[in-house]
Scaffold this motif. Structure first.
Motif, PDB file in Angstrom:
ATOM      1  N   LEU A 138       0.747  -0.917  -0.016  1.00 29.30           N
ATOM      2  CA  LEU A 138      -0.154  -0.060  -0.391  1.00 29.30           C
ATOM      3  C   LEU A 138       0.808   0.792   0.148  1.00 29.30           C
ATOM      4  O   LEU A 138       0.304   1.999  -1.238  1.00 29.30           O
ATOM      5  CB  LEU A 138      -1.138   0.492   1.541  1.00 29.30           C
ATOM      6  N   ALA A 175      -6.086   2.803  -0.361  1.00 24.83           N
ATOM      7  CA  ALA A 175      -6.041   1.738  -1.100  1.00 24.83           C
ATOM      8  C   ALA A 175      -7.408   1.908  -1.848  1.00 24.83           C
ATOM      9  O   ALA A 175      -6.964   1.881  -3.531  1.00 24.83           O
ATOM     10  CB  ALA A 175      -7.029   0.100  -0.740  1.00 24.83           C
ATOM     11  N   ALA A 196      -8.480  -3.643   0.202  1.00 23.15           N
ATOM     12  CA  ALA A 196      -8.112  -3.433   1.430  1.00 23.15           C
ATOM     13  C   ALA A 196      -9.143  -3.883   2.279  1.00 23.15           C
ATOM     14  O   ALA A 196     -10.353  -4.035   2.312  1.00 23.15           O
ATOM     15  CB  ALA A 196      -8.024  -2.230   1.813  1.00 23.15           C
ATOM     16  N   LEU A 234      -4.520  -7.244   0.645  1.00 22.21           N
ATOM     17  CA  LEU A 234      -4.994  -6.240  -0.716  1.00 22.21           C
ATOM     18  C   LEU A 234      -5.195  -6.922  -1.874  1.00 22.21           C
ATOM     19  O   LEU A 234      -4.706  -7.779  -2.024  1.00 22.21           O
ATOM     20  CB  LEU A 234      -3.901  -5.372  -0.800  1.00 22.21           C
TER      21      LEU A 234
END
Length: 174
Positions: free
Chosen positions: A7, A52, A59, A68
């Motif tokens: 991320l 995200a 996410a 993810l």
């Protein structure tokens, strides 16, 4: 790479958006986001989900751990320097460990720029796409990347570059 590292990589490399812009989209404080992505603070699930989503990911929490995936139907555009190709490879492998990516590399037929984006690598994943703007600090670095680093560090296969061999179907990768 851990999901938090993935991320952080996507936030840092999303093209055309700064971390401050991504924070605004995710409706969170930029300083707090930076601390969370650096691992100095816990990243609340609701913030992870919004961040995200701002970079084209989804996410979720699975067995108490952040997970993810790529958001369906998204086009994720990243700008990655040649010095971070290994990190790009790690991030993509972490998102989809069993995926064999097929890359189309678009390079200008002219001399690469001295600094900045010199090529674009495109691949599909499920019904989504990754568009990677490859940048460098010098022309020599661009040539080194094209000759050795890209084939070594981009996971998967490079497709031919000749225009008559381009394929526009997501069902056939050749």
């Amino acid at each position: 790479m851990t999901p938090l590292q993935v991320l952080e990589f996507f936030v840092r490399h999303t093209a055309f958006k700064s971390t401050k812009n991504i924070s605004a989209i995710a409706n969170t404080d930029p300083g707090n986001l930076h601390s969370c992505l650096a691992g100095k603070r816990a990243l609340p699930v609701h913030i992870a989900q919004r961040v995200a989503a701002a970079v084209g990911l989804v996410a979720s929490i699975e067995d108490g751990q952040l997970s993810l995936d790529v958001a369906s139907g998204s086009i994720i555009t990243l700008e990655v320097d040649t010095t971070e190709l290994i990190n790009l490879s790690g991030a993509l492998a972490s998102l989809a460990p069993e995926t064999n990516y097929f890359w189309r590399l678009l390079v200008s037929q002219e001399e690469p720029v001295r600094k900045g984006v010199f090529a674009i690598a495109i691949t599909s994943y499920k019904d989504s796409y990754f568009v990677i703007n490859l940048s460098c600090e010098s022309t020599d670095e661009a040539y080194r990347a094209l000759e050795g680093e890209l084939p070594d560090h981009l996971p998967g296969k490079r497709l031919p570059q000749e225009p008559d061999q381009f394929v526009y179907s997501t069902n056939n990768a050749t």
